[in-house]
Design an enzyme around this catalytic site. Structure first.
Site, short mmCIF file in Angstrom:
data_model
loop_
_atom_site.label_atom_id
_atom_site.label_comp_id
_atom_site.label_asym_id
_atom_site.label_seq_id
_atom_site.Cartn_x
_atom_site.Cartn_y
_atom_site.Cartn_z
N GLU A 118 -0.41 -13.60 0.71
CA GLU A 118 -1.55 -12.86 0.15
C GLU A 118 -2.74 -13.77 -0.14
O GLU A 118 -2.57 -14.88 -0.61
CB GLU A 118 -1.14 -12.15 -1.16
CG GLU A 118 -0.22 -10.99 -0.89
CD GLU A 118 0.24 -10.26 -2.15
OE1 GLU A 118 0.75 -9.14 -2.00
OE2 GLU A 118 0.10 -10.80 -3.27
N THR A 125 8.95 -4.43 5.55
CA THR A 125 9.81 -3.47 4.87
C THR A 125 10.25 -2.36 5.81
O THR A 125 11.42 -1.94 5.80
CB THR A 125 9.08 -2.92 3.63
OG1 THR A 125 8.79 -4.03 2.79
CG2 THR A 125 9.92 -1.93 2.86
N SER A 171 2.91 -1.69 -0.61
CA SER A 171 3.17 -3.13 -0.62
C SER A 171 4.35 -3.46 -1.54
O SER A 171 4.40 -3.00 -2.69
CB SER A 171 1.92 -3.86 -1.09
OG SER A 171 2.13 -5.24 -1.03
N SER A 172 5.28 -4.27 -1.04
CA SER A 172 6.41 -4.70 -1.87
C SER A 172 5.88 -5.65 -2.93
O SER A 172 5.27 -6.67 -2.59
CB SER A 172 7.44 -5.44 -1.03
OG SER A 172 7.77 -4.70 0.12
N GLY A 206 4.69 -10.34 1.54
CA GLY A 206 4.02 -11.19 2.53
C GLY A 206 2.93 -12.05 1.91
O GLY A 206 2.51 -11.84 0.77
N SER A 213 1.11 -9.56 4.30
CA SER A 213 1.22 -8.27 3.63
C SER A 213 0.72 -7.15 4.56
O SER A 213 -0.38 -7.22 5.08
CB SER A 213 0.41 -8.29 2.33
OG SER A 213 0.53 -7.07 1.70
N GLY A 214 1.55 -6.14 4.77
CA GLY A 214 1.18 -5.02 5.63
C GLY A 214 1.57 -5.21 7.09
O GLY A 214 1.25 -4.40 7.95
N ASN A 271 -2.06 -3.16 1.68
CA ASN A 271 -0.97 -2.31 2.16
C ASN A 271 -0.74 -1.17 1.15
O ASN A 271 -0.61 -1.43 -0.04
CB ASN A 271 0.29 -3.19 2.29
CG ASN A 271 1.50 -2.42 2.80
OD1 ASN A 271 1.43 -1.21 3.04
ND2 ASN A 271 2.60 -3.12 2.94
P1 ATP Z 1 4.15 -6.25 2.10
O1 ATP Z 1 4.26 -7.72 2.25
O2 ATP Z 1 2.83 -5.86 1.49
O3 ATP Z 1 5.29 -5.60 1.44
P2 ATP Z 1 5.15 -5.30 4.66
O4 ATP Z 1 5.12 -6.36 5.70
O5 ATP Z 1 6.44 -5.00 4.03
O6 ATP Z 1 4.01 -5.63 3.60
P3 ATP Z 1 5.27 -2.54 5.49
O7 ATP Z 1 5.20 -1.90 4.17
O8 ATP Z 1 6.57 -2.66 6.17
O9 ATP Z 1 4.57 -3.98 5.37
O10 ATP Z 1 4.28 -1.82 6.51
C1 ATP Z 1 3.01 -1.36 6.13
C2 ATP Z 1 2.72 0.00 6.77
O11 ATP Z 1 2.60 -0.16 8.18
C3 ATP Z 1 3.83 1.02 6.59
O12 ATP Z 1 3.69 1.73 5.40
C4 ATP Z 1 3.62 1.92 7.81
O13 ATP Z 1 2.59 2.83 7.58
C5 ATP Z 1 3.13 0.95 8.87
N1 ATP Z 1 4.23 0.49 9.75
C6 ATP Z 1 4.93 -0.65 9.68
N2 ATP Z 1 5.85 -0.73 10.65
C7 ATP Z 1 5.76 0.40 11.37
C8 ATP Z 1 6.45 0.94 12.53
N3 ATP Z 1 7.41 0.28 13.12
N4 ATP Z 1 6.05 2.15 12.99
C9 ATP Z 1 5.05 2.83 12.38
N5 ATP Z 1 4.37 2.38 11.31
C10 ATP Z 1 4.71 1.19 10.80
MG MG Z 2 7.10 -4.93 2.11
#
Ligand code: ATP
Ligand code: MG
Length: 697
Positions: free
Chosen positions: A381, A108, A153-154, A379, A103-104, A150
């Site tokens: 958790e 996404t 977070s999705s 992701g 997660s994070g 996050n």
């Molecule tokens: P979850 O499993 O909780 O949904 P996730 O893997 O989908 O987590 P994201 O929401 O994609 O995580 O990323 C978390 C945060 O990290 C984003 O809101 C953003 O602030 C930062 N982030 C992720 N990727 C990038 C990137 N390529 N450039 C800049 N910031 C990023």
């Molecule tokens: Mg996500």
């Protein structure tokens, strides 16, 4: 040279955990967040803006010589697109891009970048392109929330399938998995409700607030009575404008939007209804919440008394006779919360099915469509308290890890063996036993949960006792000695202790029997539709007529439907089938630290992820192994242009003839197929391209 080598870890000559971490960390320091392991992309979340995604950049990654360019997520999109079209050595076929990470870690964000580049590649018509690009922000606002891991977070999983005819995109379809509905009624410390509630409260203009019956955020119990800071109001009101815009663009109608907002406002009012003992055995609404009951009934478009009835009693049918059973205070509060959860879940399901309807490809049925799927789930958790939802989320991540292992290690090495290659087997951490622990019938964790959920009298303790009895000797299970029911699963990523409280109820996910009847009769058309239709396993709404008979029965009998665990298991199975039939591309997202800070890479934290992802073993197999393994026939057919002589048979000799005419090294030959390194595919595509051009000239 040194720096160039590091762009692909499969070319590292010295290979151990330390050098792997060192390479990633050095690159991260220079803001080089992307690194290859052969054809697999590793992406470290920068937690800051990087100028990596501008239009000029995406231009350079359009099917150019990617080897000459730094590793990039756009290159993965391009590779999937070219492979889908059959331009990279294999015939045209469906593709899937699997993004994993905790997660994070950035899954996404990666999904959105992939989609963006894909739209650039296929030069979609501007309306469809805009619609497709709006889908993610739209779903995020309803399905994402701030968690301790996050801020965005999705809280659901999704598989987005882009549908192509030839080179152009014709539509899209989304499958959603297991929205964490419990968040609507309860959030742990440091966490929030779904974004949409804050968006509405910050963004709706005063006149509309009155229409929807919205009050100030601190008045709502489901939002933990939190007020919004000035910054938050600015942030969320902008998001609200974006959502409205996205809904317009995707094609939602104004009235649908109004209905939806009103239902969401109704959920907030519902949460404030408190009950207390009244005259006789029946409960009554507390004096302070009389207004909330009225508000909720108004927003849901139902009679106040009917709504109250569904909170304070249950109707059931025994031998043809309707019997009314009064609720205890706890039962009434549970009923209230289940109504909120089911209403929110239905709204979400409706949005997804509406999007699917609006983005369905508008082509003749006999036009053959190909697909590129992008999988972005929640992701892995591990919170202070882990509940049934975390169990499902972590199971989905186990399944993905298994998919990865299966492709990268199992299938590949099985072929080496079958073809008698001289090969020293690379061992990897096989998580099949953990998957079996969850999924085996009849004695996996989910089956035992279902078995217990079917007994109305069974308790969470009984369930955990059953688990302890069955699995105490399982290497991935640990008995927890405590007075509350708990158990530990040793996941591929980490040990997670689950709190068994609420497992049975969340798995049953019963909705009060009368609620369906109540909402079907709502004067709000959308609410009536949501409860008249049944959302099928695939996330699409089933028509009212087809389900009417069943509904009549369900009104009195709410325990019959499939459990949440069983549904989830089924949809994971369908997803895996789809993915196993497609050609996969992997993106492994890495979270550099757990404080969401830019420019900080916590060595131990990252090392853990490298280990459980099996990245060292992945490098080894990509370095020493052969990721592209066409049969003689496939290869000769494909590259017959290079054969020069027409009508040459498609056999081993012809292949050797072709290959001896190239300067390729590193490939080898089995008994029925050829074994190539990951880079050969693109080299051959380039060669073919050059020859094609020469022939035309
Ligand atoms: P979850 O499993 O909780 O949904 P996730 O893997 O989908 O987590 P994201 O929401 O994609 O995580 O990323 C978390 C945060 O990290 C984003 O809101 C953003 O602030 C930062 N982030 C992720 N990727 C990038 C990137 N390529 N450039 C800049 N910031 C990023
Ligand atoms: Mg996500």
């Amino acid at each position: 040279m040194e720096e160039h080598l590091q762009e692909d870890l499969a070319t590292l000559s010295e290979l151990d955990e330390k050098s792997l971490l060192e390479s990633l960390s050095q690159r991260f320091k220079q803001d080089k967040i992307y690194t290859y392991i052969g054809d697999i992309l590793v992406a470290v979340n920068p937690f800051k803006y990087l100028p990596l995604y501008e239009k000029e950049v995406s231009e350079t990654y359009k099917c150019h010589d990617k080897k000459a360019l730094p590793p990039h997520i756009f290159a993965v999109a391009d590779r999937a697109y070219q492979s889908m079209l059959g331009r990279l050595g294999t015939g045209p076929e469906n593709q899937c891009i699997v993004i994993s990470g905790e997660s994070g870690a950035g899954k996404t964000e990666s999904t959105k970048l992939l989609l963006r580049h894909m739209m650039e590649l296929c030069k979609a018509n501007s309306q469809l392109e805009q619609q497709i690009l709006q889908v993610n922000p739209l779903l995020e606002v309803f399905g994402n929330a701030q968690t301790v891991m996050n801020d965005n977070s999705s809280r659901f999983g999704k598989y987005i399938q882009l549908r192509f005819s030839g080179t152009s995109v014709k539509g899209a379809k989304i499958n959603e998995y297991l929205l964490e509905k419990s968040r609507v009624v309860q959030q742990d410390k440091g966490e929030r409700n779904f974004h949409i509630f804050y968006c509405m409260l910050a963004g709706v203009c005063p006149d509309d607030k009155e229409i929807y019956g919205l009050l100030e955020p601190e008045q709502y119990r489901y939002l933990n009575g939190a007020s919004l800071s000035v910054d938050m109001v600015n942030h969320w009101s902008k998001k609200y404008a974006d959502v409205c815009n996205a809904m317009d663009m995707v094609g939602f109608e104004e009235q649908e939007k109004v209905d939806m907002m009103t239902i969401l406002a109704g959920i907030l009012s519902l949460g404030n209804i408190m009950l207390e003992p009244g005259e006789g055995d029946a409960l009554r609404v507390t004096e302070t919440s009389v207004g909330w009951l009225r508000a909720a009934a108004g927003q849901f478009g139902v009679q106040e008394e009917e709504l109250l009835k569904s909170l304070i009693c249950t109707m059931s049918v025994t031998r043809g006779e309707a019997i009314r059973r009064l609720h205890s205070q706890q039962q009434a509060e549970d009923a209230r919360d289940s109504i909120a959860k089911v209403a929110y879940g239905r709204v979400f399901g409706w949005i997804v099915s509406k999007v699917n309807e609006l983005l369905a490809p508008n082509v003749d049925p006999d036009v053959e469509l190909r697909e590129i799927g992008i999988l972005d789930i929640f992701g892995f958790e591990n919170f202070a308290v882990n509940r049934f939802e975390q169990l499902c989320i972590n199971l989905a991540n186990e399944q993905l890890q298994y998919f990865f292992n299966h492709h990268i290690f199992l299938m590949e090495q099985r072929e080496y063996k079958e073809e008698n290659l001289d090969w020293e087997v690379i061992t990897y951490k096989d998580n099949k036993p953990i998957l079996d622990l969850f999924l085996t019938k009849p004695i996996g964790i989910l089956s035992l949960l279902d078995e217990q959920s079917a007994f109305p009298q069974a308790s969470d303790r009984d369930f955990v006792d059953k688990l302890n009895g069955k699995f105490k000797a399982h290497p991935n299970y640990e008995v927890v000695r405590s007075h509350s029911p708990a158990f530990t699963v040793v996941h591929y990523a980490a040990k997670v202790q689950y709190n068994g409280v609420g497992f049975l109820e969340r798995n049953r996910d019963t909705i009060p029997g009368s609620i369906r009847g109540l909402f079907i009769n709502s004067v709000t058309p959308l609410l009536s539709l949501l409860f008249a239709a049944t959302i099928s396993r695939t996330g699409t709404l089933m028509p009212r007529k087809a389900k009417l008979a069943q509904i009549a029965e369900d009104n009195f009998n709410s325990t019959r439907k499939q459990s949440v665990g069983a549904q989830f298991k089924h949809s994971l199975g369908v997803l895996m089938e789809k993915m196993f039939a497609a050609s996969p591309h992997f993106i492994r997202c890495i979270k550099p630290n757990c404080t969401k800070s830019p420019d900080v890479l916590d060595n131990n934290f990252v090392m853990d992820q490298l280990r459980y992802n099996g990245l060292l073993e992945t490098i080894r197999i990509r370095r020493d192994g052969f990721s592209w393994r066409p049969t003689f026939k496939e290869f000769a057919e494909r590259y017959s242009l290079l054969l020069l002589k027409p009508d040459t048979p498609l056999n081993r000799e012809s292949c050797m003839h072709i290959l001896n005419n190239t300067r390729f090294t590193g490939w080898t030959c089995g008994s029925s197929r050829l074994f190539f390194k990951y880079w050969h595919q693109e080299e051959l595509a380039r060669l073919l391209d050059r020859l094609g051009k020469a022939a035309v000239a």
